[in-house]
Enzyme design. Structure first.
Site, PDB file in Angstrom:
ATOM      1  N   ASN A  76       6.859  83.216  22.046  1.00 51.93           N
ATOM      2  CA  ASN A  76       7.626  82.594  22.969  1.00 51.93           C
ATOM      3  C   ASN A  76       8.080  83.598  24.179  1.00 51.93           C
ATOM      4  O   ASN A  76       8.409  83.088  25.396  1.00 51.93           O
ATOM      5  CB  ASN A  76       8.842  82.258  22.158  1.00 51.93           C
ATOM      6  CG  ASN A  76       9.741  83.007  21.458  1.00 51.93           C
ATOM      7  OD1 ASN A  76       9.656  84.368  21.337  1.00 51.93           O
ATOM      8  ND2 ASN A  76      11.048  82.604  21.602  1.00 51.93           N
ATOM      9  N   GLU A  86      14.508  89.937  13.548  1.00 52.92           N
ATOM     10  CA  GLU A  86      14.977  89.167  14.652  1.00 52.92           C
ATOM     11  C   GLU A  86      14.566  87.771  14.404  1.00 52.92           C
ATOM     12  O   GLU A  86      13.197  87.557  14.576  1.00 52.92           O
ATOM     13  CB  GLU A  86      14.732  89.917  16.064  1.00 52.92           C
ATOM     14  CG  GLU A  86      14.980  91.242  16.329  1.00 52.92           C
ATOM     15  CD  GLU A  86      16.470  91.264  16.582  1.00 52.92           C
ATOM     16  OE1 GLU A  86      17.180  90.405  16.948  1.00 52.92           O
ATOM     17  OE2 GLU A  86      17.157  92.414  16.817  1.00 52.92           O
ATOM     18  N   CYS A 112      14.771  81.616  21.026  1.00 50.26           N
ATOM     19  CA  CYS A 112      15.663  81.847  19.770  1.00 50.26           C
ATOM     20  C   CYS A 112      17.059  81.634  20.060  1.00 50.26           C
ATOM     21  O   CYS A 112      17.851  81.279  19.161  1.00 50.26           O
ATOM     22  CB  CYS A 112      15.597  83.263  19.129  1.00 50.26           C
ATOM     23  SG  CYS A 112      15.831  84.590  20.335  1.00 50.26           S
ATOM     24  N   GLU A 131      18.573  95.116  19.074  1.00 46.47           N
ATOM     25  CA  GLU A 131      17.606  95.558  19.918  1.00 46.47           C
ATOM     26  C   GLU A 131      18.228  95.659  21.261  1.00 46.47           C
ATOM     27  O   GLU A 131      18.997  95.003  21.593  1.00 46.47           O
ATOM     28  CB  GLU A 131      16.434  94.575  19.951  1.00 46.47           C
ATOM     29  CG  GLU A 131      15.633  94.504  18.729  1.00 46.47           C
ATOM     30  CD  GLU A 131      14.051  93.965  18.677  1.00 46.47           C
ATOM     31  OE1 GLU A 131      13.154  94.370  18.064  1.00 46.47           O
ATOM     32  OE2 GLU A 131      14.072  92.765  19.467  1.00 46.47           O
TER      33      GLU A 131
HETATM   34  N1  LIG Z   1      16.030  86.606  16.936  1.00 49.27           N
HETATM   35  C1  LIG Z   1      14.923  87.075  18.048  1.00 49.27           C
HETATM   36  O1  LIG Z   1      15.117  87.976  18.859  1.00 49.27           O
HETATM   37  C2  LIG Z   1      13.855  86.078  18.172  1.00 49.27           C
HETATM   38  C3  LIG Z   1      13.346  86.373  19.425  1.00 49.27           C
HETATM   39  C4  LIG Z   1      12.237  85.265  19.705  1.00 49.27           C
HETATM   40  C5  LIG Z   1      11.816  84.313  18.906  1.00 49.27           C
HETATM   41  N2  LIG Z   1      12.482  84.308  17.606  1.00 49.27           N
HETATM   42  C6  LIG Z   1      12.120  83.208  16.756  1.00 49.27           C
HETATM   43  O2  LIG Z   1      10.935  83.133  16.222  1.00 49.27           O
HETATM   44  C7  LIG Z   1      10.273  81.911  16.083  1.00 49.27           C
HETATM   45  C8  LIG Z   1       9.410  81.392  16.917  1.00 49.27           C
HETATM   46  O3  LIG Z   1       8.294  82.096  16.988  1.00 49.27           O
HETATM   47  P1  LIG Z   1       7.004  81.961  16.108  1.00 49.27           P
HETATM   48  O4  LIG Z   1       6.712  80.564  16.024  1.00 49.27           O
HETATM   49  O5  LIG Z   1       5.837  82.846  16.514  1.00 49.27           O
HETATM   50  O6  LIG Z   1       7.415  82.407  14.489  1.00 49.27           O
HETATM   51  P2  LIG Z   1       6.671  82.893  13.423  1.00 49.27           P
HETATM   52  O7  LIG Z   1       7.526  83.400  12.182  1.00 49.27           O
HETATM   53  O8  LIG Z   1       5.619  81.710  12.817  1.00 49.27           O
HETATM   54  O9  LIG Z   1       5.606  83.984  13.706  1.00 49.27           O
HETATM   55  C9  LIG Z   1       6.116  85.281  14.274  1.00 49.27           C
HETATM   56  C10 LIG Z   1       4.928  86.365  14.325  1.00 49.27           C
HETATM   57  O10 LIG Z   1       4.509  86.288  12.715  1.00 49.27           O
HETATM   58  C11 LIG Z   1       3.320  86.202  12.514  1.00 49.27           C
HETATM   59  N3  LIG Z   1       3.215  85.871  11.042  1.00 49.27           N
HETATM   60  C12 LIG Z   1       3.276  84.302  10.842  1.00 49.27           C
HETATM   61  N4  LIG Z   1       3.227  84.188   9.540  1.00 49.27           N
HETATM   62  C13 LIG Z   1       2.744  85.579   8.984  1.00 49.27           C
HETATM   63  C14 LIG Z   1       2.907  86.260   7.798  1.00 49.27           C
HETATM   64  N5  LIG Z   1       2.801  85.417   6.699  1.00 49.27           N
HETATM   65  N6  LIG Z   1       2.731  87.503   7.547  1.00 49.27           N
HETATM   66  C15 LIG Z   1       2.861  88.154   8.787  1.00 49.27           C
HETATM   67  N7  LIG Z   1       2.929  87.711  10.115  1.00 49.27           N
HETATM   68  C16 LIG Z   1       3.091  86.443  10.045  1.00 49.27           C
HETATM   69  C17 LIG Z   1       3.038  85.110  13.644  1.00 49.27           C
HETATM   70  O11 LIG Z   1       1.468  85.449  13.839  1.00 49.27           O
HETATM   71  C18 LIG Z   1       3.575  85.693  14.898  1.00 49.27           C
HETATM   72  O12 LIG Z   1       3.045  86.825  15.174  1.00 49.27           O
HETATM   73  C19 LIG Z   1      11.547  81.021  16.241  1.00 49.27           C
HETATM   74  O13 LIG Z   1      12.264  80.924  14.750  1.00 49.27           O
HETATM   75  C20 LIG Z   1      12.566  81.894  17.184  1.00 49.27           C
HETATM   76  O14 LIG Z   1      13.993  81.571  16.642  1.00 49.27           O
HETATM   77  C21 LIG Z   1      13.597  85.130  17.208  1.00 49.27           C
HETATM   78  O1  LIG Z   2      13.424  84.104  22.127  1.00 44.62           O
HETATM   79  C1  LIG Z   2      14.482  84.955  21.961  1.00 44.62           C
HETATM   80  C2  LIG Z   2      14.620  86.289  22.985  1.00 44.62           C
HETATM   81  C3  LIG Z   2      14.971  85.649  23.882  1.00 44.62           C
HETATM   82  C4  LIG Z   2      15.774  86.657  24.739  1.00 44.62           C
HETATM   83  O2  LIG Z   2      15.683  87.928  24.702  1.00 44.62           O
HETATM   84  O3  LIG Z   2      16.633  86.408  25.640  1.00 44.62           O
END
Ligand SMILES: NC(=O)c1ccc[n+]([C@@H]2O[C@H](COP(=O)([O-])OP(=O)(O)OC[C@H]3O[C@@H](n4cnc5c(N)ncnc54)[C@H](O)[C@@H]3O)[C@@H](O)[C@H]2O)c1
Ligand SMILES: O=CCCC(=O)O
Length: 493
Positions: free
Chosen positions: A166, A265, A299, A474
């Site tokens: 994202n 995160e 997120c 972070e």
């Molecule tokens: N807290 C934060 O700072 C933050 C920031 C951005 C996104 N997010 C969260 O991320 C999610 C959206 O992103 P997404 O769809 O890519 O999430 P996701 O958990 O599906 O994937 C994240 C990453 O993990 C990898 N992945 C998936 N399954 C895996 C496994 N079994 N082993 C190792 N790696 C694996 C994916 O290919 C990707 O690179 C949302 O829940 C969002 O809230 C959190």
């Molecule tokens: O998707 C989550 C991260 C977005 C941000 O850092 O503002």
């Protein structure tokens, strides 16, 4: 044939072929045994073919990072800081191309994509400066006559990062910049959906003078292969993950046998509260910017909108008017405000959440439908009123352009509702009552609280969650903590 991620943008414009390899030991790995296709979510066109790595690729990158570690660790901090600063300058200089790359692989509007590049670059700038401030302590022992206790802050060694689609640029820079600033080396594995931004960042790092092997990027279509290889390696001292809570839990369990340090995160389910005493204009602007960034795929995007009875009708009507006006389209088309979602499964989830609200009695005031005339991944900005508190949107991240508005009567009631979740990343409250503003800051269970503000992200501030939204921070002066060990030394003389 473009073989550099940075050349992909030009190659796409000319319709030329492009194949991009992993970035290991400061160079692209050409002639990988297998490649997979990265597609533009706006039109399903192939943006590039990218190397499809496996466990042996990860092992090679870890070896490169391990070999590069001692020299990088021992480099004077000023030298590391200057290299990072040069990397920041190059990223800013190339922000248009890097923004186009984000738009091509992620779909977000170009203006937002370029803003992400600048946001991503700000972490490199910040940590190029923080590198000089990795301070330790001198602690009184009570026996100062013949001993001193000192605390040294030291790097960990090889760190690994797994990042989501994202924010393919910024979610990586806010890991790699503090890691390198503290003297670590890194292997990163970006989402299979958006590997190009990460590969382009690694190329620029090398151009800036980051020595070969210090920052490596491996790509591949099978996510678990990378998670397994990082978790099982005893050379990898730390795994920093950004993504869903579901995958975060899996990785935490996988890292347990080697007692690896982790930074997590994870997902959010942000509440956004508008009280009767809020400045409605400020609340609407804050809500819209927090919600619609990256088409709601953020997120910290508010998923649960709680509006107090006295301003409820005004707020929902004005939101609906705003949503109807929003210009939806491909990210690279000028004037686009809201781009496509990342893929068909994301659209299905949004549709499921909207239908669930409607089945439970909510009313659709704007949107509430797909936009097939634009492509398979487009969903109209949606406003729903009278959403009940037991709807799916109150329990699961929607990750789409859906504003689901719920009604509340009292402050106690809304604090209870807002905190009634396993998530705790961000939260927002709009009120002109100073006492209430402080009560919200104090009582909302989240790592981040925006009071009368929807835009909270900033490299100087600590970003991270509580509860099952993760651990670690972070950005900010705390951002080095995850990448450093404290060593206590007692010196008797
Ligand atoms: N807290 C934060 O700072 C933050 C920031 C951005 C996104 N997010 C969260 O991320 C999610 C959206 O992103 P997404 O769809 O890519 O999430 P996701 O958990 O599906 O994937 C994240 C990453 O993990 C990898 N992945 C998936 N399954 C895996 C496994 N079994 N082993 C190792 N790696 C694996 C994916 O290919 C990707 O690179 C949302 O829940 C969002 O809230 C959190
Ligand atoms: O998707 C989550 C991260 C977005 C941000 O850092 O503002």
């Amino acid at each position: 044939m473009a073989s550099s991620a940075l050349e992909v943008v030009t190659a796409v414009a000319k319709g030329g072929p492009r194949r991009v390899g992993h970035w290991i030991r400061g160079a692209a790995v050409v002639d990988a045994p297998a490649y997979y296709k990265v597609r533009n979510p706006a039109n399903d066109d192939v943006v590039a073919e990218v190397a499809d790595g496996d466990a042996s690729t990860v092992d090679e990158a870890i070896r490169a990072a391990q070999e590069a570690y001692p020299a990088w660790r021992d480099k004077p901090v000023e030298a590391r800081a200057k290299i990072l600063r040069r990397w920041y300058d190059l990223v800013v200089q190339r922000s248009d191309a890097l923004g186009r790359l984000i738009s091509l692989e992620n779909g977000k509007p170009l203006g937002e994509a370029v803003a992400e590049v600048r946001y991503g670059a700000s972490f490199i700038e910040w940590f190029s400066e923080e590198a000089r401030r990795a301070y330790g302590d001198v602690i009184p022992t009570g026996n100062e006559g013949d001993r001193r206790a000192i605390v040294l802050r030291q790097p960990l060694g090889v760190c690994a990062a797994i990042t989501p689609w994202n924010f393919p640029n910024a979610m990586l820079t806010r890991k790699v910049a503090p890691a390198l600033a503290a003297g670590n080396t890194m292997v990163a594995r970006p989402s299979e959906l958006t590997p190009l931004s990460a590969l382009a960042l690694a190329e620029l790092a090398t151009e800036a003078g980051v020595p070969a092997g210090v920052f490596n990027v491996v790509s591949g279509s099978r996510a678990s292969v990378f998670g397994d290889a990082f978790a099982n390696s005893c050379t990898v001292r730390m795994l920093s993950f950004t993504g869903s809570t579901r995958v975060g839990r899996l990785l935490l369990a996988q890292c347990a046998p080697s007692v690896k340090r982790t930074e997590m995160e994870l997902g959010g389910l942000a509440p956004l509260i508008v009280f009767d005493d809020a400045d409605v204009e400020v609340a609407l602007n804050g809500l819209w910017s927090a919600k619609m960034r990256n088409s709601g795929q953020t997120c910290i995007s508010p998923n649960r909108i709680y509006v107090q009875s006295g301003v409820y009708d005004t707020v929902v009507e004005r939101l609906a008017a705003r949503a109807r006006r929003a210009r939806v389209g491909p990210g690279l088309e000028s004037g686009t405000e809201v781009g496509p979602l990342i893929h068909a499964a994301a659209v299905d989830k949004v549709e499921r959440h909207v239908q669930d609200c409607v089945q439970r009695g909510a009313q659709v005031l704007a949107g509430g439908k797909r936009m097939p005339e634009l492509g398979d991944n487009f969903y109209a900005p949606t406003v729903l009123r009278d959403v009940p508190h037991d709807a799916l949107v109150a329990r699961e991240e929607t990750f789409g352009p859906v504003i689901a508005v719920m009604r509340f009567e009292t402050e106690d009631e809304v604090v209870r509702l807002a905190n009634d979740t396993e998530y705790g990343l961000s939260s927002y409250a709009f009120t002109r009552d100073l006492g209430r503003a402080f009560r919200m800051a104090q009582q909302l269970e989240a790592g981040i609280v925006g009071v009368n503000e929807g835009v909270v992200s900033n490299a100087a501030m600590p970003f991270g969650g509580v509860k099952q939204s993760g651990h670690g921070r972070e950005g900010s002066k705390y951002g080095l903590d995850s990448y450093t060990n404290l060593k206590y030394v007692l010196m008797r003389y």
